[in-house]
Enzyme design. Structure first.
Site, PDB file in Angstrom:
ATOM      1  N   TYR A   1       7.013   7.102  38.412  1.00 56.50           N
ATOM      2  CA  TYR A   1       7.828   8.471  37.708  1.00 56.50           C
ATOM      3  C   TYR A   1       7.548   9.627  38.821  1.00 56.50           C
ATOM      4  O   TYR A   1       8.317  10.653  38.699  1.00 56.50           O
ATOM      5  CB  TYR A   1       7.242   8.569  36.207  1.00 56.50           C
TER       6      TYR A   1
ATOM      7  N   ARG B   1      10.115  14.427  14.480  1.00 51.85           N
ATOM      8  CA  ARG B   1      10.590  14.613  15.905  1.00 51.85           C
ATOM      9  C   ARG B   1      11.461  15.884  15.651  1.00 51.85           C
ATOM     10  O   ARG B   1      11.374  16.815  16.663  1.00 51.85           O
ATOM     11  CB  ARG B   1      11.399  13.451  16.351  1.00 51.85           C
TER      12      ARG B   1
ATOM     13  N   ARG C   1       5.940   0.454  20.724  1.00 49.65           N
ATOM     14  CA  ARG C   1       6.721   1.256  20.284  1.00 49.65           C
ATOM     15  C   ARG C   1       7.003   1.202  18.721  1.00 49.65           C
ATOM     16  O   ARG C   1       8.061   1.253  18.224  1.00 49.65           O
ATOM     17  CB  ARG C   1       8.094   1.327  21.108  1.00 49.65           C
TER      18      ARG C   1
ATOM     19  N   ASP D   1       2.458   9.561  25.150  1.00 47.55           N
ATOM     20  CA  ASP D   1       3.287   8.648  26.176  1.00 47.55           C
ATOM     21  C   ASP D   1       2.526   8.654  27.455  1.00 47.55           C
ATOM     22  O   ASP D   1       1.567   9.503  27.646  1.00 47.55           O
ATOM     23  CB  ASP D   1       4.630   9.752  26.398  1.00 47.55           C
TER      24      ASP D   1
ATOM     25  N   ARG E   1      11.957   5.945  17.451  1.00 46.64           N
ATOM     26  CA  ARG E   1      13.494   6.235  16.955  1.00 46.64           C
ATOM     27  C   ARG E   1      14.040   5.506  15.768  1.00 46.64           C
ATOM     28  O   ARG E   1      15.105   5.904  15.024  1.00 46.64           O
ATOM     29  CB  ARG E   1      14.340   6.898  18.240  1.00 46.64           C
TER      30      ARG E   1
END
Ligand code: CP3
Length: 353
Positions: A156, A43, A30, A80, A34
């Protein structure tokens, strides 16, 4: 051979062959995200998180941001793991402050609607991002492609969101084994296709994320973590024998012993809970290891980070090793802590010369 054809081996790629190194290569899970203000800016321009993943221009831009800021040895494709269900045709969104939301698969009728052909078309912008990144990156910076592993993807897809207990996924894994095996078969095919297309577009190393490997029992780990990943690596090794494969089986614990051999991995990414001395004595002689600073310690920085980094470097020194975190960077990590971490790793080489 002209100058431009001369192969420049990246520090990351040479780590796999065990060529002697003064300090280990470093990249961070990562590393684009952010915690970087420039990421938040792009973004906001891109729209939704998936819009960002499917825009080669913006996705390549955010993958390059940490490379420009820090002296890292590898860039990772910006994407992702959940582009696979999205590509296969399962409705997938990322809601602000919530995380992933999927229209959950309820059974075999839903499994059979998943389409590999749709995925291959839908994910063209992702492979374009890989190609653009490889064309832009300096040759000493390796490009890592990645995918989720079948078990983690299935959690998921069956839960419809991030889960803590995995009640639905475990029901399928332990009770409805035959039907679950059908879903896993589809995901093995999807992962092989997704990773093969990334290699063809320019990815030089692959990492398979099985973030929820550690929640299964012994039988479940072998059946739903090891077996599917072993099938994936066997196929990739046949077609791309020169591309190293790293596997992040988070929380595997004592299963890390012998794991690389059982699943055909060239390296294991360790989480921060793994005891260093045990991993050095048992796991590192079997394979290259990558890890494993606690991302919470990176966020804290200062003397706590100095201590932890020193412990890790002391343990892994002398064996095949890539420095990384034990999980992804936390969104409120100060970027200057990342700069300080990279400095510590580079200076470790000078100190031991
Ligand atoms: O820089 C990189 O590492 C490359 C990009 C990357 C992302 N996700 C971007 C991302 C990678 C390799 C991943 C892997 C991923 N995604 C995993 C496996 C690794 C792990 O963390 O265990 C998993 C389980 C996911 C699924 C996922 N994606 C969740 C649960 C979430 C929501 C939680 C969160 O952190 O927001 C995401 C979103 C996501 N993926 C973001 C980023 C940068 C944040 C999205 C935003 O900008 O709002």
């Amino acid at each position: 051979m002209t100058h431009s054809e001369k192969p420049i081996q990246s520090r990351l790629l040479s780590a796999f062959s065990g060529s002697c190194q003064d300090y280990p290569p470093i990249w961070l899970m990562r590393q684009a995200g952010r915690y970087l203000p420039e990421y938040r800016e792009v973004r906001a321009k891109a729209g939704s998180f998936l819009d960002l993943c499917y825009s080669p221009k913006y996705a390549a831009e955010v993958a390059l941001q940490p490379i420009r800021r820090f002296d890292l040895d590898a860039a990772i494709l910006f994407s992702d793991i959940l582009v696979i269900p999205d590509g296969l045709g399962q409705m997938t969104r990322f809601d602000e402050g919530v995380g992933p939301v999927l229209l959950r698969l309820e059974g075999p009728d839903d499994f059979s609607l998943l389409s590999l052909t749709r995925m291959e078309t839908h994910l063209v912008p992702v492979y374009q991002t890989v190609a653009d990144l490889r064309a832009t990156l300096p040759r000493e910076v390796a490009l890592i492609g990645f995918s989720g592993a079948p078990w983690t993807l299935a959690t998921y897809m069956l839960e419809g969101k991030s889960s803590r207990e995995f009640a639905l996924a475990k029901y399928w894994a332990y009770v409805r084994q035959e039907d679950f095996a059908h879903l896993v078969d589809i995901l093995v095919e999807a992962v092989v296709l997704h990773l093969s297309l990334q290699v063809k577009a320019g990815a030089q190393v692959l990492q398979i994320f099985d973030s929820w490997a550690g929640v299964l029992d012994d039988w479940g780990f072998r059946r739903w973590v090891e077996e599917p990943i072993a099938r994936i690596t066997a196929r990739l090794k046949r077609d791309f024998p020169e591309v190293p494969i790293l596997v992040f089986a988070r929380g595997a614990g004592a299963q890390f012993d012998g794991l690389a051999g059982r699943i055909g991995a060239d390296g294991l990414a360790l989480d921060s809970m793994v005891p260093l001395a045990w991993a050095r004595d048992v796991v590192q002689p079997q394979t290259l290891i990558q890890g494993n600073l606690d991302p919470a310690i990176l966020r804290i920085g200062g003397p706590a980070m100095d201590r932890a980094v020193n412990d890790i470097l002391t343990a892994w020194k002398g064996g095949r090793f890539i420095f990384n975190l034990g999980h992804g960077i936390l969104p409120d990590t100060p970027p200057q802590h990342v700069a300080a971490l990279v400095r510590l790793i580079r200076e470790s080489g000078k100190a031991t010369k």
